[in-house]
Write a protein that holds these residues in place. Structure first.
Motif, PDB file in Angstrom:
ATOM      1  N   ARG A  68       0.945   5.905  17.023  1.00 14.92           N
ATOM      2  CA  ARG A  68      -0.417   5.377  17.121  1.00 14.92           C
ATOM      3  C   ARG A  68      -0.731   4.463  15.938  1.00 14.92           C
ATOM      4  N   ALA A  69      -0.178   4.816  14.773  1.00 13.60           N
ATOM      5  CA  ALA A  69      -0.410   3.994  13.584  1.00 13.60           C
ATOM      6  C   ALA A  69       0.283   2.646  13.699  1.00 13.60           C
ATOM      7  N   ILE A  70       1.542   2.632  14.103  1.00 14.45           N
ATOM      8  CA  ILE A  70       2.272   1.359  14.174  1.00 14.45           C
ATOM      9  C   ILE A  70       1.733   0.503  15.315  1.00 14.45           C
ATOM     10  N   GLU A  71       1.294   1.131  16.396  1.00 12.74           N
ATOM     11  CA  GLU A  71       0.694   0.357  17.486  1.00 12.74           C
ATOM     12  C   GLU A  71      -0.606  -0.290  17.012  1.00 12.74           C
ATOM     13  N   TYR A  72      -1.398   0.467  16.257  1.00 13.95           N
ATOM     14  CA  TYR A  72      -2.657  -0.062  15.732  1.00 13.95           C
ATOM     15  C   TYR A  72      -2.403  -1.242  14.802  1.00 13.95           C
ATOM     16  N   VAL A  73      -1.429  -1.098  13.915  1.00 13.42           N
ATOM     17  CA  VAL A  73      -1.100  -2.169  12.965  1.00 13.42           C
ATOM     18  C   VAL A  73      -0.609  -3.410  13.700  1.00 13.42           C
ATOM     19  N   ASN A  74       0.338  -3.238  14.612  1.00 10.06           N
ATOM     20  CA  ASN A  74       0.898  -4.401  15.308  1.00 10.06           C
ATOM     21  C   ASN A  74      -0.109  -5.066  16.238  1.00 10.06           C
ATOM     22  N   LYS A  75      -0.948  -4.292  16.901  1.00  7.21           N
ATOM     23  CA  LYS A  75      -1.954  -4.899  17.776  1.00  7.21           C
ATOM     24  C   LYS A  75      -2.955  -5.719  16.968  1.00  7.21           C
ATOM     25  N   ASN A  76      -3.358  -5.190  15.818  1.00  4.21           N
ATOM     26  CA  ASN A  76      -4.311  -5.923  14.994  1.00  4.21           C
ATOM     27  C   ASN A  76      -3.704  -7.189  14.404  1.00  4.21           C
ATOM     28  N   LEU A  77      -2.463  -7.135  13.981  1.00  4.48           N
ATOM     29  CA  LEU A  77      -1.795  -8.340  13.477  1.00  4.48           C
ATOM     30  C   LEU A  77      -1.629  -9.360  14.604  1.00  4.48           C
TER      31      LEU A  77
ATOM     32  N   VAL B  85       0.363   9.671   4.599  1.00  4.34           N
ATOM     33  CA  VAL B  85       1.348   8.615   4.858  1.00  4.34           C
ATOM     34  C   VAL B  85       0.613   7.290   4.966  1.00  4.34           C
ATOM     35  N   LYS B  86       1.171   6.260   4.367  1.00 12.75           N
ATOM     36  CA  LYS B  86       0.546   4.943   4.430  1.00 12.75           C
ATOM     37  C   LYS B  86       1.458   3.940   5.137  1.00 12.75           C
ATOM     38  N   MET B  87       0.828   2.947   5.745  1.00 13.01           N
ATOM     39  CA  MET B  87       1.556   1.882   6.440  1.00 13.01           C
ATOM     40  C   MET B  87       0.832   0.563   6.178  1.00 13.01           C
ATOM     41  N   GLY B  88       1.569  -0.450   5.777  1.00 12.89           N
ATOM     42  CA  GLY B  88       0.984  -1.758   5.528  1.00 12.89           C
ATOM     43  C   GLY B  88       1.698  -2.829   6.320  1.00 12.89           C
ATOM     44  N   GLY B  89       0.993  -3.919   6.595  1.00 15.31           N
ATOM     45  CA  GLY B  89       1.622  -4.987   7.361  1.00 15.31           C
ATOM     46  C   GLY B  89       1.099  -6.352   6.978  1.00 15.31           C
ATOM     47  N   MET B  90       1.941  -7.362   7.194  1.00 15.81           N
ATOM     48  CA  MET B  90       1.516  -8.750   7.057  1.00 15.81           C
ATOM     49  C   MET B  90       2.250  -9.563   8.109  1.00 15.81           C
ATOM     50  N   ALA B  91       1.634 -10.656   8.528  1.00 15.13           N
ATOM     51  CA  ALA B  91       2.234 -11.483   9.574  1.00 15.13           C
ATOM     52  C   ALA B  91       1.848 -12.936   9.364  1.00 15.13           C
ATOM     53  N   LYS B  92       2.594 -13.823  10.020  1.00 14.44           N
ATOM     54  CA  LYS B  92       2.221 -15.234  10.077  1.00 14.44           C
ATOM     55  C   LYS B  92       2.441 -15.712  11.496  1.00 14.44           C
TER      56      LYS B  92
ATOM     57  N   SER C  96       0.812  -1.220   0.000  1.00 19.90           N
ATOM     58  CA  SER C  96       0.000   0.000   0.000  1.00 19.90           C
ATOM     59  C   SER C  96       0.847   1.272   0.000  1.00 19.90           C
ATOM     60  N   PRO C  97       1.930   1.358   0.778  1.00 14.34           N
ATOM     61  CA  PRO C  97       2.753   2.561   0.760  1.00 14.34           C
ATOM     62  C   PRO C  97       3.475   2.745  -0.580  1.00 14.34           C
ATOM     63  N   LYS C  98       3.819   3.988  -0.891  1.00 19.70           N
ATOM     64  CA  LYS C  98       4.513   4.294  -2.141  1.00 19.70           C
ATOM     65  C   LYS C  98       5.858   3.567  -2.219  1.00 19.70           C
ATOM     66  N   GLY C  99       6.163   3.072  -3.412  1.00 16.79           N
ATOM     67  CA  GLY C  99       7.489   2.540  -3.683  1.00 16.79           C
ATOM     68  C   GLY C  99       7.717   1.096  -3.308  1.00 16.79           C
TER      69      GLY C  99
ATOM     70  N   VAL D  99      -3.212  -9.562   7.085  1.00 19.98           N
ATOM     71  CA  VAL D  99      -2.764  -8.331   6.432  1.00 19.98           C
ATOM     72  C   VAL D  99      -3.579  -7.152   6.939  1.00 19.98           C
ATOM     73  N   ILE D 100      -2.974  -5.971   6.846  1.00 24.33           N
ATOM     74  CA  ILE D 100      -3.649  -4.745   7.251  1.00 24.33           C
ATOM     75  C   ILE D 100      -2.944  -3.568   6.587  1.00 24.33           C
ATOM     76  N   ALA D 101      -3.680  -2.469   6.378  1.00 26.39           N
ATOM     77  CA  ALA D 101      -3.099  -1.240   5.868  1.00 26.39           C
ATOM     78  C   ALA D 101      -3.859  -0.050   6.437  1.00 26.39           C
ATOM     79  N   VAL D 102      -3.144   1.034   6.698  1.00 25.45           N
ATOM     80  CA  VAL D 102      -3.763   2.253   7.213  1.00 25.45           C
ATOM     81  C   VAL D 102      -3.135   3.465   6.532  1.00 25.45           C
TER      82      VAL D 102
END
Length: 406
Positions: free
Chosen positions: A257-266, A171-178, A13-16, A159-162
């Motif tokens: 707050r964004a990275i905490e939200y992403v990591n908590k949800n993952l 600004v965008k932030m995306g995440g994936m986990a296993k 989701s983030p640029k590049g 997966v998640i993106a905000v």
């Protein structure tokens, strides 16, 4: 959530950023090799397993992350490349070198991760061919394939993106986990990858990641086992072109707050996908003397196999809950403790002042039949609180892990 908006997508989701997920041959037919790439070299931060027994790729990454920069992450599933001696380290290095060759970047800018069976030599030839295929398949739409390729006993992609605003820039932030087994509070058996186009200093990125890991992955439990491969990596390539985010700034708080939200949800997704799990459990400790006391008690309760099995059996056995708090190391007076259990079916007090309460066993049973259970323990010792997440332990957990290698 204020200032943070959930959007469709994942790590691309983030640029590049581009990604790919392919079948290399490590597994019989499923995707088993993922590649994440950023067009612009990124600031990088990582947190690794605290297990003394560390997999070869973890040892390699601990070296490469020292300069706090990276441009690619390569991940294989199906084989952990752990406890594989010098050959294992050489194979991890070959994965980095092959990735660098294909992407025309420095090998020291490649981070390597593996997940799967421990103690089995990595089929490196499959990995190298898979890297070639993944590099040729890189795409801004490749996030889902990459998320699928890192799965082992997982039953769904995590997966998640905000997006959020900093300095007038989106600004965008995306995440994936296993992860779904060998999950223990202090980095679980998990891999987690976060990408962002935020322009953020190395110091601020490192602080944000470590702080967020402490309140997310370090508070979850499936079975009390800790892996040799646990890794959480974040890449920030700065392509959002916001003003540089520094520690102790308003912009840092938004980013955190964004990275905490992403990591908590993952982290919650990992728990909900716990091997053989039938119930999601949230433990909330309130009114503790210190933040550390609250965290110790919450982690101890969520990690108790006796608590987990009681929840699976839909038994309001509160004695197991107070006992787990008692051996946690937290400082509190047991004679002040009250315990509540609740779900969508209601709430019930099962312990008051550390002792027996004549509660309705029928209602307790109905509450515990639900898929999401909340346990709240009031220590009545102060004003601090902490939350931990976990799942029950079922018969299926034994079935899955009794034949994991076969």
């Amino acid at each position: 959530m204020e200032e943070i908006e959930v959007i469709e997508g994942g790590i691309t989701s983030p640029k590049g950023f581009k990604a790919a997920g392919v079948h290399s041959g490590i597994k019989k037919c499923k995707k088993d090799l993922a590649l994440i790439y950023t067009e612009k070299k990124a600031n990088a931060a990582a947190v690794f397993t605290t297990n003394k027994v560390k997999a070869a790729p973890v040892l390699l990454d601990m070296e490469n992350i020292r300069k706090s920069e990276a441009q690619a992450i390569v991940v294989n599933s199906g084989n952990a490349n752990a406890c594989t001696g010098e050959k294992g380290y050489e194979d991890a290095l070959k994965m980095a070198e092959k990735t660098a060759e294909m992407l025309k970047i420095d090998k020291n800018d490649v981070l390597v991760c593996s997940t799967g069976v421990i103690g089995v030599p990595l089929p490196i030839d499959f990995c190298l061919k898979g890297i070639e295929s993944a590099a040729e398949s890189l795409s801004e739409k490749g996030g889902d394939d990459a998320a699928e390729a890192i799965m082992t006993t997982d039953t769904f992609k995590k997966v998640i993106a905000v997006k959020f605003n900093i300095d007038g820039k989106t600004v965008k932030m995306g995440g994936m986990a296993k992860g779904s087994g060998m999950i223990h509070p202090n980095m679980a058996t998990m891999l987690s990858f976060i990408t962002t186009d935020a322009n953020i200093s190395k110091e601020a990125l490192n602080k944000a990641l470590k702080k967020s890991v402490d309140v997310s992955y370090n508070t979850i439990s499936v079975d009390g086992d800790m892996s040799t491969n646990d890794t959480n990596i974040i890449l920030a390539n700065g392509m959002a072109e916001n003003k540089l985010i520094e520690v102790n700034s308003k912009e840092f708080e938004i980013f955190y707050r964004a990275i905490e939200y992403v990591n908590k949800n993952l982290a919650k997704m990992i728990v909900k996908d716990g091997e053989g799990a039938t119930k999601f459990i949230e433990v909330v400790v309130i009114n503790a003397k210190t933040e550390n006391d609250a965290r110790l008690a919450a982690k101890s309760i969520i990690n108790s196999n006796l608590v987990k099995t009681a929840i699976f059996g839909e038994d309001a056995n509160w004695g197991r809950i107070i006992t787990a708090a008692g051996y946690s190391g937290a400082d509190f007076d047991p004679q002040n403790v009250s315990i509540f259990i609740k779900s969508s079916k209601g709430e019930i007090k099962v312990c008051e002042n550390g002792g027996y309460v004549n509660f309705d066993e029928g209602l307790a049973k109905e509450i515990l039949k639900e898929k999401e259970i909340n346990i709240m323990i009031d220590l009545k010792s102060g004003e601090f609180s902490s939350t931990a997440w976990g799942c029950d332990l079922s018969y299926d957990y034994v079935k899955i892990n009794g034949s994991y290698r076969t």
